[in-house]
Scaffold this active site. Structure first.
Site, PDB file in Angstrom:
ATOM      1  CG  ASP A   1      -7.964  -4.791   1.293  1.00  0.00           C
ATOM      2  OD1 ASP A   1      -9.017  -4.025   1.980  1.00  0.00           O
ATOM      3  OD2 ASP A   1      -7.846  -4.631   0.148  1.00  0.00           O
TER       4      ASP A   1
ATOM      5  CG  ASP B   1     -13.475  -6.777   1.436  1.00  0.00           C
ATOM      6  OD1 ASP B   1     -12.920  -5.979   2.269  1.00  0.00           O
ATOM      7  OD2 ASP B   1     -13.993  -6.272   0.498  1.00  0.00           O
TER       8      ASP B   1
ATOM      9  CE  LYS C   1       1.722 -17.990  -1.356  1.00  0.00           C
ATOM     10  NZ  LYS C   1       0.885 -19.332  -1.620  1.00  0.00           N
TER      11      LYS C   1
ATOM     12  CG  ASP D   1      -2.472 -20.379  -0.394  1.00  0.00           C
ATOM     13  OD1 ASP D   1      -1.765 -20.382   0.841  1.00  0.00           O
ATOM     14  OD2 ASP D   1      -1.776 -20.923  -1.277  1.00  0.00           O
TER      15      ASP D   1
ATOM     16  CE1 TYR E   1      -3.602  -2.645   0.701  1.00  0.00           C
ATOM     17  CE2 TYR E   1      -4.525  -0.561   0.950  1.00  0.00           C
ATOM     18  CZ  TYR E   1      -4.733  -2.057   0.828  1.00  0.00           C
ATOM     19  OH  TYR E   1      -5.879  -2.456   0.647  1.00  0.00           O
TER      20      TYR E   1
END
Ligand code: IPM
Ligand code: MN
Length: 373
Positions: free
Chosen positions: A253, A257, A197, A229, A147
């Site tokens: 983020d 969601d 990850k 994942d 970001y």
């Protein structure tokens, strides 16, 4: 008056002002029942501020935010089409939200993923998976990573257009958010899921090294490492395994969601963005231009953001609990708004009427508590 607090109110765009109008009523109810005063200062912010002041985060708003005790922010932004009326750098995400986060270094983003047993019908998950409700605290690093990294576009030596976007963290940026996550785990079930990850990204390998160092200070906390994942799958198959989760900005983020999908709506997810000196509170969702002005948006995430402010900025734990209770009781009474998935016998009310019911429940709870003590 023993306590007086000043709060900046950034109502935002689209459904922002509608849900904010219900949220600010909470301050008035608390004032009536407790020895506290809130001074609320309305500030322009977001796309509406761009049109009225030429800036998505105007200087006057910055000055007010600098001096208040806490900031309550509504959702901002316009539809994809409408956004084109605003230069890219002044669009609400780049021009307002990210600069707000950077200005106050709000590195720890708390996103509660909560459904009481009586709210599980909102979730699309099968009852056998969700029947006991959900109570997860997702902690997202909020001011680093992709970001805020350097960005570059151009044409390379082969004449091809290219883009470069950098993910950068120093050890202190990682350590400070991990400390917050461990501290929360200590207050809850002492189980922290570290989402990463590291099978691909060296940034995750580094993150995990720092995590091991911080873990040494919190030996009672059990850490479970989970690839991001796999975490996405686990959130659907068995969300009940999670208590506190921590992750870097972009992972947070996306997974938050997804958690909104598990709840049935991002409208059920308030959030707190905590920095070293200042915190701001906001719904985790966008401004929903498609339903703006219809008085149908549920104010839960906006009112929940007030509850989080009461607890985290003003130490008003009991009052915050009462606000949560007041909202959940409205759902338990079979009342909902049209934007949420409802059970067939729910009574659908408007944004305002939902707010009326929360306010009336809250008055009852605060009065009873006063009588009991
Ligand atoms: C969120 C939002 C923001 C983000 C956008 C609006 C910049 O999606 O708070 O999750 O990506 O962080
Ligand atoms: Mn998001």
């Amino acid at each position: 008056m023993s306590n007086a607090y000043k709060v900046a109110i950034l109502a935002g765009d689209a459904i922002g002002p509608e849900i904010m109008a219900q949220a600010v009523r909470i301050f008035g109810v608390i004032e009536q029942h407790r020895d506290v005063a809130f001074e609320l200062v309305n500030c322009p912010f977001g796309a509406s501020a761009y049109f009225s002041h030429g800036k998505a985060f105007p200087d006057e708003t910055k000055n007010i935010c600098d001096e208040v005790d806490a900031i309550l922010k509504g959702p901002v932004g316009l539809s994809h089409e409408e956004s084109k009326r605003i230069p890219i750098d002044e669009q609400a995400e780049r021009g307002a939200i990210l600069p707000l986060r950077a200005r106050y270094n709000t590195f720890a983003n708390f996103r509660p993923i909560f459904l009481s047993e009586n709210m599980v019908h909102f979730s699309p998950l099968k009852p056998e998976i969700i029947k006991n409700g959900l109570d997860i605290l997702l902690i997202r690093e909020l001011v680093g990573g992709l970001y805020f990294g350097k960005k570059e576009r151009g044409t390379n030596n082969n004449g091809l257009r290219y883009v470069k976007e950098t993910l950068e963290y120093d050890e202190e940026q990682i350590r400070q958010v991990l400390r917050v996550a461990f501290a929360q785990a200590m207050k809850r079930k002492k189980h922290l899921h570290n989402i990463h990850k590291s099978n691909v990204l060296v940034s995750s390998v580094f993150w995990n090294e720092v995590l091991d160092e911080v873990h040494a200070d919190y030996p009672e906390v059990t850490v479970t490492h989970l690839l991001v994942d796999a975490a996405a799958t686990a959130l659907c198959l068995n969300p009940g395994q999670f208590d506190v989760m921590v992750m870097e900005n972009m992972f947070g983020d996306i997974l938050s969601d997804q958690a909104g999908g598990v709840l049935g709506s991002l409208g059920l997810m308030p959030s707190a963005c905590i920095g070293p000196e200042k915190a701001y509170f906001e719904p985790s969702h966008g401004s929903a231009p498609d339903i703006a002005g219809k008085n149908i948006a549920n104010p839960y995430s906006m009112i929940g953001s007030v509850a989080m402010m009461l607890e985290m900025s003003f130490g008003m734990q009991d009052e915050a609990q009462a606000v949560w209770r007041a909202m959940q009781s409205v759902f338990e009474d079979g009342v909902s708004t049209a934007d949420l998935k409802t059970s067939k016998d729910s009574q659908i009310v408007s944004t305002d009427v939902f707010g009326d019911k929360v306010v009336s429940n809250l008055k009852g709870l605060l009065t009873n508590e006063a009588e009991a003590s």
